[in-house]
Design a protein around this motif. Structure first.
Motif, PDB file in Angstrom:
ATOM      1  N   LEU A 191       0.855  -1.179   0.000  1.00 52.82           N
ATOM      2  CA  LEU A 191       0.000   0.000   0.000  1.00 52.82           C
ATOM      3  C   LEU A 191       0.897   1.237   0.000  1.00 52.82           C
ATOM      4  O   LEU A 191       1.931   1.257   0.671  1.00 52.82           O
ATOM      5  CB  LEU A 191      -0.906   0.001   1.238  1.00 52.82           C
ATOM      6  CG  LEU A 191      -1.799  -1.224   1.423  1.00 52.82           C
ATOM      7  CD1 LEU A 191      -2.692  -1.046   2.643  1.00 52.82           C
ATOM      8  CD2 LEU A 191      -2.646  -1.465   0.187  1.00 52.82           C
ATOM      9  N   PRO A 192       0.528   2.274  -0.734  1.00 45.17           N
ATOM     10  CA  PRO A 192       1.446   3.402  -0.935  1.00 45.17           C
ATOM     11  C   PRO A 192       1.623   4.261   0.315  1.00 45.17           C
ATOM     12  O   PRO A 192       0.655   4.623   0.978  1.00 45.17           O
ATOM     13  CB  PRO A 192       0.780   4.206  -2.054  1.00 45.17           C
ATOM     14  CG  PRO A 192      -0.678   3.883  -1.927  1.00 45.17           C
ATOM     15  CD  PRO A 192      -0.740   2.449  -1.465  1.00 45.17           C
ATOM     16  N   GLN A 193       2.892   4.564   0.633  1.00 42.63           N
ATOM     17  CA  GLN A 193       3.165   5.559   1.661  1.00 42.63           C
ATOM     18  C   GLN A 193       2.838   6.947   1.148  1.00 42.63           C
ATOM     19  O   GLN A 193       2.563   7.867   1.922  1.00 42.63           O
ATOM     20  CB  GLN A 193       4.629   5.483   2.090  1.00 42.63           C
ATOM     21  CG  GLN A 193       4.987   4.166   2.749  1.00 42.63           C
ATOM     22  CD  GLN A 193       6.441   4.127   3.187  1.00 42.63           C
ATOM     23  OE1 GLN A 193       7.014   5.142   3.532  1.00 42.63           O
ATOM     24  NE2 GLN A 193       7.036   2.944   3.173  1.00 42.63           N
ATOM     25  N   SER A 194       2.895   7.117  -0.158  1.00 45.13           N
ATOM     26  CA  SER A 194       2.458   8.341  -0.845  1.00 45.13           C
ATOM     27  C   SER A 194       2.429   8.023  -2.333  1.00 45.13           C
ATOM     28  O   SER A 194       3.023   7.024  -2.764  1.00 45.13           O
ATOM     29  CB  SER A 194       3.422   9.506  -0.567  1.00 45.13           C
ATOM     30  OG  SER A 194       4.579   9.387  -1.370  1.00 45.13           O
ATOM     31  N   PRO A 195       1.786   8.863  -3.131  1.00 42.00           N
ATOM     32  CA  PRO A 195       1.816   8.657  -4.597  1.00 42.00           C
ATOM     33  C   PRO A 195       3.061   9.272  -5.227  1.00 42.00           C
ATOM     34  O   PRO A 195       3.033   9.635  -6.402  1.00 42.00           O
ATOM     35  CB  PRO A 195       0.544   9.377  -5.076  1.00 42.00           C
ATOM     36  CG  PRO A 195      -0.188   9.803  -3.863  1.00 42.00           C
ATOM     37  CD  PRO A 195       0.814   9.896  -2.752  1.00 42.00           C
ATOM     38  N   GLN A 196       4.149   9.395  -4.493  1.00 47.52           N
ATOM     39  CA  GLN A 196       5.318  10.169  -4.910  1.00 47.52           C
ATOM     40  C   GLN A 196       5.776   9.837  -6.330  1.00 47.52           C
ATOM     41  O   GLN A 196       5.914  10.718  -7.177  1.00 47.52           O
ATOM     42  CB  GLN A 196       6.463   9.942  -3.932  1.00 47.52           C
ATOM     43  CG  GLN A 196       7.714  10.736  -4.241  1.00 47.52           C
ATOM     44  CD  GLN A 196       7.490  12.219  -4.157  1.00 47.52           C
ATOM     45  OE1 GLN A 196       6.937  12.716  -3.183  1.00 47.52           O
ATOM     46  NE2 GLN A 196       7.888  12.948  -5.180  1.00 47.52           N
ATOM     47  N   LEU A 197       6.043   8.563  -6.592  1.00 49.47           N
ATOM     48  CA  LEU A 197       6.591   8.205  -7.893  1.00 49.47           C
ATOM     49  C   LEU A 197       5.558   8.368  -8.996  1.00 49.47           C
ATOM     50  O   LEU A 197       5.890   8.786 -10.116  1.00 49.47           O
ATOM     51  CB  LEU A 197       7.126   6.773  -7.862  1.00 49.47           C
ATOM     52  CG  LEU A 197       8.235   6.511  -6.832  1.00 49.47           C
ATOM     53  CD1 LEU A 197       8.733   5.079  -6.948  1.00 49.47           C
ATOM     54  CD2 LEU A 197       9.380   7.485  -7.013  1.00 49.47           C
ATOM     55  N   PHE A 198       4.304   8.065  -8.689  1.00 51.01           N
ATOM     56  CA  PHE A 198       3.275   8.174  -9.719  1.00 51.01           C
ATOM     57  C   PHE A 198       3.017   9.625 -10.106  1.00 51.01           C
ATOM     58  O   PHE A 198       2.787   9.932 -11.281  1.00 51.01           O
ATOM     59  CB  PHE A 198       1.980   7.510  -9.240  1.00 51.01           C
ATOM     60  CG  PHE A 198       2.053   6.007  -9.219  1.00 51.01           C
ATOM     61  CD1 PHE A 198       2.057   5.267 -10.393  1.00 51.01           C
ATOM     62  CD2 PHE A 198       2.142   5.328  -8.014  1.00 51.01           C
ATOM     63  CE1 PHE A 198       2.147   3.887 -10.370  1.00 51.01           C
ATOM     64  CE2 PHE A 198       2.227   3.951  -7.980  1.00 51.01           C
ATOM     65  CZ  PHE A 198       2.229   3.219  -9.162  1.00 51.01           C
ATOM     66  N   LYS A 199       3.060  10.527  -9.119  1.00 55.77           N
ATOM     67  CA  LYS A 199       2.801  11.921  -9.495  1.00 55.77           C
ATOM     68  C   LYS A 199       3.972  12.483 -10.292  1.00 55.77           C
ATOM     69  O   LYS A 199       3.772  13.343 -11.161  1.00 55.77           O
ATOM     70  CB  LYS A 199       2.486  12.767  -8.269  1.00 55.77           C
ATOM     71  CG  LYS A 199       3.592  12.982  -7.266  1.00 55.77           C
ATOM     72  CD  LYS A 199       3.060  13.853  -6.137  1.00 55.77           C
ATOM     73  CE  LYS A 199       4.102  14.129  -5.066  1.00 55.77           C
ATOM     74  NZ  LYS A 199       3.555  14.997  -3.987  1.00 55.77           N
ATOM     75  N   GLN A 200       5.186  12.003 -10.031  1.00 56.63           N
ATOM     76  CA  GLN A 200       6.302  12.412 -10.874  1.00 56.63           C
ATOM     77  C   GLN A 200       6.132  11.866 -12.297  1.00 56.63           C
ATOM     78  O   GLN A 200       6.390  12.568 -13.275  1.00 56.63           O
ATOM     79  CB  GLN A 200       7.624  11.936 -10.269  1.00 56.63           C
ATOM     80  CG  GLN A 200       8.017  12.664  -8.994  1.00 56.63           C
ATOM     81  CD  GLN A 200       9.428  12.336  -8.551  1.00 56.63           C
ATOM     82  OE1 GLN A 200       9.624  11.802  -7.468  1.00 56.63           O
ATOM     83  NE2 GLN A 200      10.415  12.652  -9.389  1.00 56.63           N
ATOM     84  N   HIS A 544      10.135  19.583 -12.476  1.00 61.16           N
ATOM     85  CA  HIS A 544       8.848  19.492 -11.794  1.00 61.16           C
ATOM     86  C   HIS A 544       9.057  19.465 -10.289  1.00 61.16           C
ATOM     87  O   HIS A 544      10.142  19.184  -9.790  1.00 61.16           O
ATOM     88  CB  HIS A 544       8.064  18.254 -12.248  1.00 61.16           C
ATOM     89  CG  HIS A 544       8.753  16.943 -11.986  1.00 61.16           C
ATOM     90  ND1 HIS A 544       9.833  16.496 -12.721  1.00 61.16           N
ATOM     91  CD2 HIS A 544       8.523  15.966 -11.062  1.00 61.16           C
ATOM     92  CE1 HIS A 544      10.230  15.314 -12.286  1.00 61.16           C
ATOM     93  NE2 HIS A 544       9.458  14.970 -11.258  1.00 61.16           N
ATOM     94  N   GLY A 545       8.002  19.761  -9.583  1.00 57.81           N
ATOM     95  CA  GLY A 545       8.030  19.755  -8.123  1.00 57.81           C
ATOM     96  C   GLY A 545       6.626  19.806  -7.575  1.00 57.81           C
ATOM     97  O   GLY A 545       5.658  20.003  -8.312  1.00 57.81           O
ATOM     98  N   GLY A 546       6.508  19.631  -6.281  1.00 55.54           N
ATOM     99  CA  GLY A 546       5.175  19.651  -5.675  1.00 55.54           C
ATOM    100  C   GLY A 546       5.279  19.577  -4.182  1.00 55.54           C
ATOM    101  O   GLY A 546       6.332  19.848  -3.588  1.00 55.54           O
ATOM    102  N   LEU A 547       4.188  19.197  -3.581  1.00 52.82           N
ATOM    103  CA  LEU A 547       4.160  19.047  -2.132  1.00 52.82           C
ATOM    104  C   LEU A 547       2.919  18.269  -1.743  1.00 52.82           C
ATOM    105  O   LEU A 547       2.040  18.007  -2.571  1.00 52.82           O
ATOM    106  CB  LEU A 547       4.196  20.400  -1.429  1.00 52.82           C
ATOM    107  CG  LEU A 547       2.922  21.250  -1.361  1.00 52.82           C
ATOM    108  CD1 LEU A 547       3.134  22.421  -0.415  1.00 52.82           C
ATOM    109  CD2 LEU A 547       2.521  21.766  -2.730  1.00 52.82           C
ATOM    110  N   ALA A 548       2.860  17.919  -0.467  1.00 56.58           N
ATOM    111  CA  ALA A 548       1.692  17.227   0.075  1.00 56.58           C
ATOM    112  C   ALA A 548       1.308  17.898   1.382  1.00 56.58           C
ATOM    113  O   ALA A 548       2.169  18.193   2.209  1.00 56.58           O
ATOM    114  CB  ALA A 548       1.985  15.756   0.297  1.00 56.58           C
TER     115      ALA A 548
END
Length: 610
Positions: A191-200, A544-548
């Protein structure tokens, strides 16, 4: 079944015939007249039944707490002197003409007005606990917050895109929750700890602006602001730099607080470097409502006889810091002892102090068991540097820097809370210029899934995560001095709580491989775990970049709740269990066989021979 919600009735409805449904919050029999406070999602209203309607009155006599009722009646003004200003409907009441018991209720395990009920008991009967007005309001606020966030992001060109829940395990710091695959025996989803790789990957796919209100999972020890499953607002953009991202995100948060709470947050949010935050406040998420600050005094203590101070002062990894408490001389010996125990939680071995009774008298006006170890010059400079005045008390921390920072950083907040030193209601802040790496171990970061840490296999670990980009001007330091390299990371802090964190991402293959190498992730492991990402980087990856944002944590602050469990409909306890459903639970042998899973019996501890 209804014409209005109970909580909507007011003087504008006088003489209206209404049909209401809800729960009996309380029933009172006042000498032949029965009053029932009828409650629904929108609030309560008082319903009056008199003996003139015999059948209805007889039904009202049978009503008990939490019965589900339908009431038909006429809205009238309450008699003068009986208005209830504490209720939104307190000007009016309903004269009940018809009453239907839709469903009876057994005696509830607790009354909704009982504040002494344990959390365990409340969670076991969460469906009743959620009927409490404060819980209803928090769940309503959660809905309003997510609606406003979606509206802002939709209006700014972001696409709401879902990412997989069943994915593969990656070394991101916290333990993964694993799901055995029936169709691939011996293999597991995570189960994902975050969608980190997918959002990249979405940025590499040309989506340009993405967001998702998403569930994340981390198998770690819990506390007030951690849950095994939590919700975050996940955001990623392409062709924007960190300044543009931070400007847009604080606009979103300012608008949210203004519209839903009527709160005007700073414009713009102040920014502070990681180094300044640690030096002044001992924390990378400082609470700026607290004016107390740490003051470095290493240079004053290097030559003193007091080894407790001179040792850390001469240690490159040590720190000696002072914390002035205005009017601290008022503290009793017991209170000082209690604060000493408090900093012990953070590894501090003691809490030295100096009481400033009368500064003009020099050493004679000070009181402390450590004064005999300090020369006059050091004492005088210390008083000047801390700005100590008559009646103040100066605390000291001396140890490894991280222990001093954690202990005094926590102490400054506790002192402010205990002694009423908080200033202002809301203090937002951006913390920037984080170190890219730190030496192995875990400093306790990883507060949101955006900040899952890198593999601890090497001598370095990521302060955020392995995909955080280094500052362009620090790229050479990856080769020469990784510890001096700063990242393009940024955290949003509010009242001492980190509510969001993010960074610009690595978008060049060679930089990503170099970072993996520093983190002790071999080429083979990188290929096994992140091969799909490394491949994607080769095909025109944009900057690219982002945040949660930790949505639960943000809601905890906005609602004034004490933990994120109070803003989640069905949370887990601090032992990661659900008293309501008794999860986790055992499963049948047949299910295990189908999943090709065999349980190993726990190893029993040997009893020492007597």
């Amino acid at each position: 079944m209804r014409t209005q919600y109970c909580g909507e009735l007011n003087a504008s409805h006088l003489d209206a015939e209404v049909t209401l449904v809800g729960w009996a919050h309380r029933r009172r029999d006042h000498g032949g007249v029965i009053f029932i406070d009828l409650r629904d999602r929108e609030g309560r209203v008082q319903v009056v039944f008199d003996p003139d309607t015999e059948e209805t009155f007889a039904t009202a006599e049978r009503v008990r707490s939490e019965y589900v009722l339908q009431v038909k009646g006429r809205v009238r003004r309450r008699p003068e002197g009986t208005e209830n200003p504490d209720m939104a409907t307190g000007e009016v009441e309903v004269l009940g003409k018809e009453l239907t018991i839709i469903n009876a209720s057994e005696t509830p395990p607790f009354h909704l007005d009982d504040d002494s009920v344990s959390e365990e008991h409340r969670l076991r009967y969460r469906y009743i606990d959620l009927r409490r007005p404060e819980m209803l309001q928090r769940i309503r606020l959660r809905s309003e917050v997510t609606r406003e966030l979606r509206y802002f992001l939709d209006s700014n060109g972001f696409l709401d895109i879902e990412t997989p829940i069943l994915t593969r395990a990656t070394p991101e710091g916290a333990r993964d929750y694993l799901v055995p695959s029936r169709t691939h025996p011996g293999e597991f989803f995570a189960l994902p700890q975050s969608p980190q790789l997918f959002k990249q990957l979405l940025m590499m796919s040309g989506m340009d602006r993405y967001y998702q209100i998403v569930r994340c999972f981390r198998d770690e020890d819990l506390r007030a602001d951690r849950q095994p499953e939590f919700t975050q607002l996940d955001i990623e953009t392409a062709f924007m730099d960190e300044d543009q991202i931070m400007t847009l995100m604080e606009e979103m948060i300012r608008g949210l607080f203004d519209k839903l709470l009527g709160v005007k947050l700073d414009n713009p949010f102040p920014r502070m470097t990681y180094q300044e935050a640690m030096l002044r406040f001992g924390s990378d998420r400082p609470d700026l409502r607290v004016a107390l600050e740490l003051v470095d005094v290493d240079d004053l203590m290097k030559a003193v006889e007091f080894k407790v101070f001179s040792g850390p002062a001469n240690d490159p990894e040590g720190r000696v810091a002072a914390l002035r408490l205005p009017k601290g001389c008022e503290l009793t010996r017991k209170e000082i002892d209690d604060y000493t125990k408090f900093v012990g939680i953070y590894g501090a071995r003691g809490l030295a102090y100096i009481k400033v009774n009368e500064r003009a008298k020099g050493r004679e006006g000070l009181q402390s068991p450590i004064l005999k170890f300090l020369p006059d010059e050091a004492v005088d400079t210390l008083m000047q540097r801390t700005g100590a005045e008559d009646g103040d008390l100066v605390f000291f921390g001396a140890d490894k820097a991280h222990i001093v920072n954690e202990a005094l950083g926590a102490l400054r907040v506790k002192l402010a809370e205990d002694r009423g030193l908080m200033e202002g209601d809301w203090k937002p802040l951006w913390v920037v210029d984080f170190p890219m790496f730190e030496k192995g171990g875990d400093s306790g970061r990883g507060e949101t899934a955006e900040q899952s840490r890198g593999s601890p296999g090497g001598s370095w670990t990521s302060l955020h995560h392995p995909f955080t980009a280094p500052k362009e001007e620090h790229l050479d330091l990856l080769e020469t001095d990784p510890g001096a390299c700063h990242s393009r990371a940024y955290d949003m802090v509010l009242n001492g709580t980190e509510v969001g964190g993010g960074s610009m991402r690595i978008f060049r293959t060679e930089v990503q491989r170099h970072v993996f190498e520093l983190l002790g992730i071999s080429d083979q492991e990188a290929e096994d775990k992140f091969g799909f990402l490394l491949t994607a980087l080769k095909y025109g990856c944009p900057p690219h970049g982002g945040l949660a944002f930790g949505l639960d944590r943000l809601l905890m602050l906005m609602s004034g709740a004490s933990s994120i469990r109070e803003v989640m409909a069905f949370p887990k306890t601090q032992t990661a269990s659900c008293p309501l459903t008794n999860a986790p639970s055992e499963v049948s042998d047949a299910q295990l066989r189908e999943l090709n899973v065999r349980l190993r019996k726990p190893v029993e501890k040997e009893t020492p021979a007597s």
